[in-house]
Design a protein around this motif. Sequence first.
Motif, PDB file in Angstrom:
ATOM      1  N   SER B 227       0.822  -1.202   0.000  1.00 49.49           N
ATOM      2  CA  SER B 227       0.000   0.000   0.000  1.00 49.49           C
ATOM      3  C   SER B 227       0.861   1.259   0.000  1.00 49.49           C
ATOM      4  O   SER B 227       1.700   1.457   0.878  1.00 49.49           O
ATOM      5  N   TRP B 228       0.607   2.095  -0.952  1.00 49.44           N
ATOM      6  CA  TRP B 228       1.360   3.329  -1.058  1.00 49.44           C
ATOM      7  C   TRP B 228       1.065   4.229   0.136  1.00 49.44           C
ATOM      8  O   TRP B 228       1.950   4.859   0.696  1.00 49.44           O
ATOM      9  N   SER B 229      -0.213   4.283   0.541  1.00 49.50           N
ATOM     10  CA  SER B 229      -0.553   5.140   1.678  1.00 49.50           C
ATOM     11  C   SER B 229       0.179   4.682   2.917  1.00 49.50           C
ATOM     12  O   SER B 229       0.620   5.493   3.729  1.00 49.50           O
ATOM     13  N   ASN B 230       0.294   3.370   3.063  1.00 57.03           N
ATOM     14  CA  ASN B 230       0.994   2.881   4.234  1.00 57.03           C
ATOM     15  C   ASN B 230       2.439   3.382   4.232  1.00 57.03           C
ATOM     16  O   ASN B 230       2.949   3.860   5.243  1.00 57.03           O
ATOM     17  N   ALA B 231       3.066   3.300   3.101  1.00 51.45           N
ATOM     18  CA  ALA B 231       4.441   3.771   2.994  1.00 51.45           C
ATOM     19  C   ALA B 231       4.533   5.255   3.351  1.00 51.45           C
ATOM     20  O   ALA B 231       5.422   5.689   4.092  1.00 51.45           O
ATOM     21  N   LYS B 232       3.592   6.029   2.807  1.00 49.56           N
ATOM     22  CA  LYS B 232       3.596   7.470   3.056  1.00 49.56           C
ATOM     23  C   LYS B 232       3.397   7.788   4.531  1.00 49.56           C
ATOM     24  O   LYS B 232       4.020   8.676   5.093  1.00 49.56           O
ATOM     25  N   ARG B 233       2.480   7.034   5.135  1.00 49.14           N
ATOM     26  CA  ARG B 233       2.194   7.295   6.543  1.00 49.14           C
ATOM     27  C   ARG B 233       3.400   6.938   7.399  1.00 49.14           C
ATOM     28  O   ARG B 233       3.761   7.650   8.322  1.00 49.14           O
ATOM     29  N   TRP B 234       3.990   5.840   7.065  1.00 49.10           N
ATOM     30  CA  TRP B 234       5.177   5.393   7.790  1.00 49.10           C
ATOM     31  C   TRP B 234       6.304   6.419   7.650  1.00 49.10           C
ATOM     32  O   TRP B 234       6.969   6.789   8.613  1.00 49.10           O
ATOM     33  N   GLN B 235       6.456   6.908   6.447  1.00 47.31           N
ATOM     34  CA  GLN B 235       7.464   7.921   6.175  1.00 47.31           C
ATOM     35  C   GLN B 235       7.229   9.165   7.034  1.00 47.31           C
ATOM     36  O   GLN B 235       8.129   9.668   7.709  1.00 47.31           O
ATOM     37  N   ALA B 236       5.990   9.632   7.014  1.00 46.46           N
ATOM     38  CA  ALA B 236       5.650  10.833   7.785  1.00 46.46           C
ATOM     39  C   ALA B 236       5.892  10.588   9.271  1.00 46.46           C
ATOM     40  O   ALA B 236       6.406  11.456   9.984  1.00 46.46           O
ATOM     41  N   PHE B 237       5.537   9.406   9.700  1.00 45.00           N
ATOM     42  CA  PHE B 237       5.712   9.051  11.109  1.00 45.00           C
ATOM     43  C   PHE B 237       7.193   9.105  11.496  1.00 45.00           C
ATOM     44  O   PHE B 237       7.571   9.711  12.490  1.00 45.00           O
ATOM     45  N   GLN B 238       8.004   8.502  10.666  1.00 43.89           N
ATOM     46  CA  GLN B 238       9.445   8.477  10.934  1.00 43.89           C
ATOM     47  C   GLN B 238      10.024   9.874  10.966  1.00 43.89           C
ATOM     48  O   GLN B 238      10.746  10.252  11.885  1.00 43.89           O
ATOM     49  N   ASP B 239       9.718  10.652   9.933  1.00 43.01           N
ATOM     50  CA  ASP B 239      10.262  12.002   9.826  1.00 43.01           C
ATOM     51  C   ASP B 239       9.915  12.811  11.061  1.00 43.01           C
ATOM     52  O   ASP B 239      10.760  13.455  11.675  1.00 43.01           O
ATOM     53  N   GLU B 240       8.641  12.738  11.400  1.00 39.94           N
ATOM     54  CA  GLU B 240       8.163  13.610  12.460  1.00 39.94           C
ATOM     55  C   GLU B 240       8.662  13.172  13.841  1.00 39.94           C
ATOM     56  O   GLU B 240       9.009  14.007  14.676  1.00 39.94           O
ATOM     57  N   THR B 241       8.714  11.862  14.044  1.00 36.91           N
ATOM     58  CA  THR B 241       9.169  11.400  15.367  1.00 36.91           C
ATOM     59  C   THR B 241      10.660  11.635  15.523  1.00 36.91           C
ATOM     60  O   THR B 241      11.131  11.930  16.625  1.00 36.91           O
ATOM     61  N   ALA B 242      11.381  11.535  14.436  1.00 38.00           N
ATOM     62  CA  ALA B 242      12.824  11.767  14.514  1.00 38.00           C
ATOM     63  C   ALA B 242      13.068  13.202  14.952  1.00 38.00           C
ATOM     64  O   ALA B 242      13.905  13.480  15.820  1.00 38.00           O
TER      65      ALA B 242
END
Lengths: 371, 371
Positions: B227-242
């Motif tokens: 799922s592309w959305s899953n990838a995007k959400r995961w990406q956003a999650f990583q960026d923001e939590t970092a």
Amino acid sequence: MTSDCQKLSSVLQLWDKSLVLERLRQMRNTQTMAELQLQSPGRQPTIRDVAELAGVATSTVSRALSNPGRVNRVTRERIEEAAAQLNYIPSSQARGLSSGRTQTVAVLVPDITNPFYFDIIRGAQHQLKAAGYTQLLVDTEESAEMEADALQKMRRSADGFILAASRLTDAQLAEAAAQQPLVTINRAPAIAPTVVIDTPSAIIQALEHLVSLGHTRICFVGGPATSWSNAKRWQAFQDETAERKLTTFSVGPFPPKTTSGAAAADAAVHTGATACIVFNDLLAIGMLQRLRERGIRVPEDMSIVGCDDIFGADFCNPPLTTMASPIEQAGRVAVSMLLSRLNPQYGGTSRRLAVMPTHLTVRASTGAAPS
Amino acid sequence: MTSDCQKLSSVLQLWDKSLVLERLRQMRNTQTMAELQLQSPGRQPTIRDVAELAGVATSTVSRALSNPGRVNRVTRERIEEAAAQLNYIPSSQARGLSSGRTQTVAVLVPDITNPFYFDIIRGAQHQLKAAGYTQLLVDTEESAEMEADALQKMRRSADGFILAASRLTDAQLAEAAAQQPLVTINRAPAIAPTVVIDTPSAIIQALEHLVSLGHTRICFVGGPATSWSNAKRWQAFQDETAERKLTTFSVGPFPPKTTSGAAAADAAVHTGATACIVFNDLLAIGMLQRLRERGIRVPEDMSIVGCDDIFGADFCNPPLTTMASPIEQAGRVAVSMLLSRLNPQYGGTSRRLAVMPTHLTVRASTGAAPS
DNA sequence: CAATTTTTGGCAATCGCTTGTCATTGCTGT
DNA sequence: ACAGCAATGACAAGCGATTGCCAAAAATTG
């Protein structure tokens, strides 16, 4: 490829002829296939392209693909290979035009966002796909007019119709049934072939359940006035409660949506009943929310029984006691009944009526009557 | 009716001619219309019947009905009346055959029973209907293969495709996009025109919310790997939590169904996180059920944030904090984008990208971090 | 009233496929 | 080796609409 063709031609001695034909075709069009494809890359291969590549007539291709028994195995394989090579898909339009059938079935539901219909849609989809049919989904928005309209407009584009919870009058339905093959779901069986989900018998189970919990004042919360299932459920409720000498109430009709739950809950509470049998889960879930807002505890102050066991009935708060039925199977059975009418040659028992069993699923929204 | 016709004929002086034609036709068929209708009641009136009744040529009827400007008003009205009288509906098959368009759009969704898609389907349906198109709904069952297959098979029967949450690889998608007009929903915009629901920005809102409640150990519960959305959400999650220097975990992938919630909940609990951001509401609701079973209180012991705000998110227990988006509108916009590509003459800005705003809806499944 | 322009509408080809008819082929039995 | 038969495949006529082309009719003008 050329060598393949030559091999073939020596066998069939048709090579010269098809060469000539091809030449003629080229002259008529003053352009070769390659040029054609170049100038319109989206052009789809036709049966003629396949025939040409396989070195046979188009009629042979047609028969090979749609009536495999009538063609030599070797030839058929050659044709199939050619078709695969060209990535050929027959045009359903052209096919339908000459055969008079669209290989399409329209499924009409009153509300596409009502989870009850998901499973019907999915069941129908499965069965149709298996039979090589395409499903046309129509949301009639709970409107008899839209339903009749769709039935008219799509007369030509669908071989048959599945009407889930039709809102048409008996007369309209009879007229529609006379014009085109259709199967109804949850509708009087006299008019057209139908699949009935036996909620009336579940109503009896529900009443038994409530009575055994000590309830004597029970309210029926009604759904749409034009709904046949609603009438049937109400009927069963009346019959059964009369026999048991219960005190009954009824409120409604309400649209079958969660948003109508508030009004339904208030009306039901007002009757003084200690338990409600609700037309469907959507409405019941809406009531649950309202009762919670008003501080009326479920099931301590009021028991609620829904109907259909839709998505959500198991995780709402409290989880809903409800009358469950094999909805997806109902969709499948409806399609089977329709298809056996559409293709009588394949036999299949042409029943006019199928009854789906139901059972009460007890969860946390029902409990002992308040003392 | 006869008198009507005679009135017309005296005006137009065509009566004799059509009488003769009719007579000829009868002789050819050795049967009258009435007889024909009798022997096959299902027979549909064709453009010729209309032309005959109106006393004009079929081409005139065709133009009158599909290009009203090019025909005399009086004639047109006469034709329309004749059409109405015969209850004539043009055959979409025949129309499609000559015009090359089917006036049909296929909508492909991974799971027809996932409430997230209901609103997409309904939005698409509305918009398509308004434009005179028919919707073909296909459930691809989360399978890239079925999706590609449907795309191939329906190439001829649909003018265009809406791919909701496509599971295809970029390469497959690009190939498909080259073959036929399509619009994707929630997919990388580079390959095909797309409608993106901006959940990444909602992820940021969700994290802010959780941080403000004191959470520092947060787990991302992942959806399907394709799922592309899953990838995007995961990406956003990583960026923001970092950026915020939070302790993060991730579990998954899980199929986006409530039934996967148990495994997801167990895995999430095992990480020691105090809050979860979950790929979608279906999964989140499943987790809620499991946590309740295990006696883990939400939100006291564990906060849960879902995504999509589907049907059910507001009445589950506890009601779910989730990232809401205008899903139905996404469906509508996708259709608009597709139609403006299909009919460039009607203009409409041919955007390649539309972004739907999202916002966090806070309900009871999130609360202060356990101290 | 005639000449010219503009409308209007008829004819026929076409879309891609199915299907009835009939000629051809290959095989069987004698 | 040949008549008789079954199996196979070519041909062409539709299916019901659309559409380019052109003729007829109507409207306009001088």
